[in-house]
Design a protein around this motif. Structure first.
Motif, PDB file in Angstrom:
ATOM      1  N   ARG A  26       0.834  -0.982   0.410  1.00 15.08           N
ATOM      2  CA  ARG A  26       0.091   0.586   0.344  1.00 15.08           C
ATOM      3  C   ARG A  26       0.681   1.566  -0.109  1.00 15.08           C
ATOM      4  O   ARG A  26       1.803   1.238   0.462  1.00 15.08           O
ATOM      5  CB  ARG A  26      -0.394   0.109   0.871  1.00 15.08           C
ATOM      6  N   LEU A  27       0.673   2.507  -0.730  1.00 13.55           N
ATOM      7  CA  LEU A  27       1.010   3.555  -0.517  1.00 13.55           C
ATOM      8  C   LEU A  27       0.946   4.592   0.490  1.00 13.55           C
ATOM      9  O   LEU A  27       1.264   5.792   0.831  1.00 13.55           O
ATOM     10  CB  LEU A  27       0.797   4.279  -2.267  1.00 13.55           C
ATOM     11  N   GLN A  28      -0.723   4.656   1.097  1.00 19.34           N
ATOM     12  CA  GLN A  28      -1.051   4.577   1.513  1.00 19.34           C
ATOM     13  C   GLN A  28      -1.573   3.683   3.284  1.00 19.34           C
ATOM     14  O   GLN A  28      -1.336   3.310   3.148  1.00 19.34           O
ATOM     15  CB  GLN A  28      -2.510   5.915   1.876  1.00 19.34           C
ATOM     16  N   ALA A  29      -2.675   4.596   4.170  1.00 25.31           N
ATOM     17  CA  ALA A  29      -2.523   3.601   4.721  1.00 25.31           C
ATOM     18  C   ALA A  29      -4.209   2.326   4.352  1.00 25.31           C
ATOM     19  O   ALA A  29      -4.679   2.630   3.353  1.00 25.31           O
ATOM     20  CB  ALA A  29      -3.657   4.204   5.972  1.00 25.31           C
ATOM     21  N   ASP A  30      -3.818   1.566   5.242  1.00 20.06           N
ATOM     22  CA  ASP A  30      -5.082  -0.006   5.088  1.00 20.06           C
ATOM     23  C   ASP A  30      -5.829   0.815   4.750  1.00 20.06           C
ATOM     24  O   ASP A  30      -6.853   1.644   5.232  1.00 20.06           O
ATOM     25  CB  ASP A  30      -5.031  -1.098   6.273  1.00 20.06           C
ATOM     26  N   GLU A  31      -6.889   0.555   3.062  1.00 16.61           N
ATOM     27  CA  GLU A  31      -7.943   0.873   3.085  1.00 16.61           C
ATOM     28  C   GLU A  31      -9.368  -0.142   2.917  1.00 16.61           C
ATOM     29  O   GLU A  31      -9.976   0.336   1.704  1.00 16.61           O
ATOM     30  CB  GLU A  31      -8.020   2.216   2.363  1.00 16.61           C
ATOM     31  N   ASP A  32      -8.723  -1.223   2.626  1.00 18.65           N
ATOM     32  CA  ASP A  32      -9.280  -2.049   1.594  1.00 18.65           C
ATOM     33  C   ASP A  32     -10.963  -2.272   2.709  1.00 18.65           C
ATOM     34  O   ASP A  32     -11.462  -2.283   3.238  1.00 18.65           O
ATOM     35  CB  ASP A  32      -9.042  -3.662   2.735  1.00 18.65           C
ATOM     36  N   PRO A  33     -11.664  -2.100   1.324  1.00 17.35           N
ATOM     37  CA  PRO A  33     -13.134  -2.264   1.263  1.00 17.35           C
ATOM     38  C   PRO A  33     -13.696  -3.112   1.914  1.00 17.35           C
ATOM     39  O   PRO A  33     -13.108  -4.387   2.067  1.00 17.35           O
ATOM     40  CB  PRO A  33     -13.695  -2.142  -0.197  1.00 17.35           C
ATOM     41  N   ALA A  34     -14.989  -3.176   2.409  1.00 18.10           N
ATOM     42  CA  ALA A  34     -15.910  -4.581   3.472  1.00 18.10           C
ATOM     43  C   ALA A  34     -16.793  -4.253   2.256  1.00 18.10           C
ATOM     44  O   ALA A  34     -17.372  -3.711   1.397  1.00 18.10           O
ATOM     45  CB  ALA A  34     -16.876  -3.322   4.074  1.00 18.10           C
ATOM     46  N   CYS A  35     -16.980  -5.911   1.738  1.00 15.17           N
ATOM     47  CA  CYS A  35     -17.859  -6.193   0.774  1.00 15.17           C
ATOM     48  C   CYS A  35     -18.813  -5.347   1.147  1.00 15.17           C
ATOM     49  O   CYS A  35     -20.073  -5.928   1.790  1.00 15.17           O
ATOM     50  CB  CYS A  35     -17.846  -7.689   0.816  1.00 15.17           C
ATOM     51  N   PRO A  36     -19.835  -4.696  -0.111  1.00 13.35           N
ATOM     52  CA  PRO A  36     -21.078  -4.591   0.088  1.00 13.35           C
ATOM     53  C   PRO A  36     -22.188  -5.089   0.320  1.00 13.35           C
ATOM     54  O   PRO A  36     -23.345  -5.008   0.681  1.00 13.35           O
ATOM     55  CB  PRO A  36     -21.173  -3.665  -0.925  1.00 13.35           C
ATOM     56  N   GLY A  37     -21.747  -6.940  -0.098  1.00 16.42           N
ATOM     57  CA  GLY A  37     -23.070  -7.751   0.071  1.00 16.42           C
ATOM     58  C   GLY A  37     -22.650  -8.201   1.268  1.00 16.42           C
ATOM     59  O   GLY A  37     -24.124  -7.925   1.780  1.00 16.42           O
ATOM     60  N   CYS A  38     -21.959  -9.190   2.307  1.00 16.27           N
ATOM     61  CA  CYS A  38     -21.859  -9.705   3.212  1.00 16.27           C
ATOM     62  C   CYS A  38     -21.083  -8.902   3.931  1.00 16.27           C
ATOM     63  O   CYS A  38     -20.753  -9.063   5.427  1.00 16.27           O
ATOM     64  CB  CYS A  38     -21.105 -10.441   2.640  1.00 16.27           C
ATOM     65  N   GLY A  39     -19.963  -7.755   4.489  1.00 14.37           N
ATOM     66  CA  GLY A  39     -19.591  -6.395   4.866  1.00 14.37           C
ATOM     67  C   GLY A  39     -18.544  -7.203   4.902  1.00 14.37           C
ATOM     68  O   GLY A  39     -17.564  -6.323   5.764  1.00 14.37           O
ATOM     69  N   ARG A  40     -18.230  -8.289   4.959  1.00 15.30           N
ATOM     70  CA  ARG A  40     -16.352  -8.288   5.759  1.00 15.30           C
ATOM     71  C   ARG A  40     -15.633  -7.728   4.409  1.00 15.30           C
ATOM     72  O   ARG A  40     -15.786  -7.368   3.720  1.00 15.30           O
ATOM     73  CB  ARG A  40     -16.771 -10.205   5.282  1.00 15.30           C
ATOM     74  N   THR A  41     -14.324  -8.353   5.405  1.00 18.26           N
ATOM     75  CA  THR A  41     -13.278  -6.956   4.511  1.00 18.26           C
ATOM     76  C   THR A  41     -12.731  -8.215   3.064  1.00 18.26           C
ATOM     77  O   THR A  41     -12.579  -9.120   3.384  1.00 18.26           O
ATOM     78  CB  THR A  41     -11.717  -7.016   5.509  1.00 18.26           C
ATOM     79  N   MET A  42     -12.446  -6.654   1.556  1.00 20.67           N
ATOM     80  CA  MET A  42     -12.727  -8.219   0.838  1.00 20.67           C
ATOM     81  C   MET A  42     -11.001  -8.296   0.562  1.00 20.67           C
ATOM     82  O   MET A  42     -10.276  -8.049   1.231  1.00 20.67           O
ATOM     83  CB  MET A  42     -12.872  -7.198  -0.232  1.00 20.67           C
ATOM     84  N   ASP A  43     -11.226  -9.410  -0.470  1.00 15.03           N
ATOM     85  CA  ASP A  43     -10.028 -10.047  -0.771  1.00 15.03           C
ATOM     86  C   ASP A  43      -8.973  -9.141  -1.760  1.00 15.03           C
ATOM     87  O   ASP A  43      -9.774  -8.461  -2.776  1.00 15.03           O
ATOM     88  CB  ASP A  43      -9.582 -11.633  -1.458  1.00 15.03           C
TER      89      ASP A  43
END
Ligand SMILES: [Zn+2]
Ligand SMILES: [Zn+2]
Length: 201
Positions: A144-161
């Protein structure tokens, strides 16, 4: 181990291979995505067959920097995930605005013994390859070039892969606009058939 994505040359605009540029491949009934901020048609960036399926990435370029097109949730970029066996015929470009990149770059997975992307790129360059032909990373841990911004899945809410990272391009002609020297990141949730895109710089 890092799997680099390296320049694989010019490929046909509708090739069903890892590429930036060219035209989208999409299922019947596909509608060209429009930006939630400005309303204009987005630009197609990349066709990306990955483990989770086939990712197709779009981003608004109608007023660069003003549409928050780096944000995975602002509605100014779009990433679709299609099943690997889906029928995906080529789509004609939307006629308005900048909707296609001027150059198609094929991408080739290239294994590196290095542990992190910057070291893998250094090793690639020192092996006699051009630095600008290292165009991203497939799978593994995101650099990452900045802080962790890994998105949450809009379907199930878990952090996406994390699926892959893309550099802007080989030069200004083939380059995607990630704020200068930024990198774009693609995430997936295979179970929900969702993908997300963001960039950092
Ligand atoms: Zn926009
Ligand atoms: Zn999900």
């Amino acid at each position: 181990m890092v799997t680099l994505l390296t320049y694989a040359g010019d490929v046909p605009a509708n090739a069903p291979v890892l590429r930036t540029g060219g035209v989208p491949l999409a299922p019947a009934g596909f509608e060209w995505p429009h930006c939630a901020k400005c309303g204009g048609p987005m630009m197609f960036l990349a066709h990306l067959p990955v483990d989770a399926g086939v990712v197709s990435v779009f981003m608004c370029q109608n007023q660069p920097g003003l549409c928050e097109e780096w944000d995975p949730a602002a509605g100014s970029n779009r990433a679709h995930l299609y099943p690997a066996d889906a029928a995906l015929p080529p789509v004609s470009a939307h006629p308005d605005g900048p909707t296609l990149l001027p150059v198609v770059n094929g991408l080739r997975p290239t294994e590196s013994a290095a542990d992190e992307y910057p070291d893998a790129v250094t090793a690639w360059s020192e092996a006699g390859n051009e630095r600008r032909d290292a165009l991203g990373q497939l799978g593994g841990e995101p650099c990452r070039l900045q802080a962790d911004e890994d998105p949450a899945c809009p379907g199930c809410g878990r952090t996406m892969d994390f699926a892959l990272m893309l550099e802007a391009g080989r030069d200004y002609r083939s380059g995607m606009n990630f704020g200068g020297d930024g990198w774009g990141y693609v995430f997936t949730c295979a179970g929900c058939e969702r993908a997300a895109f963001l960039w950092q710089c």
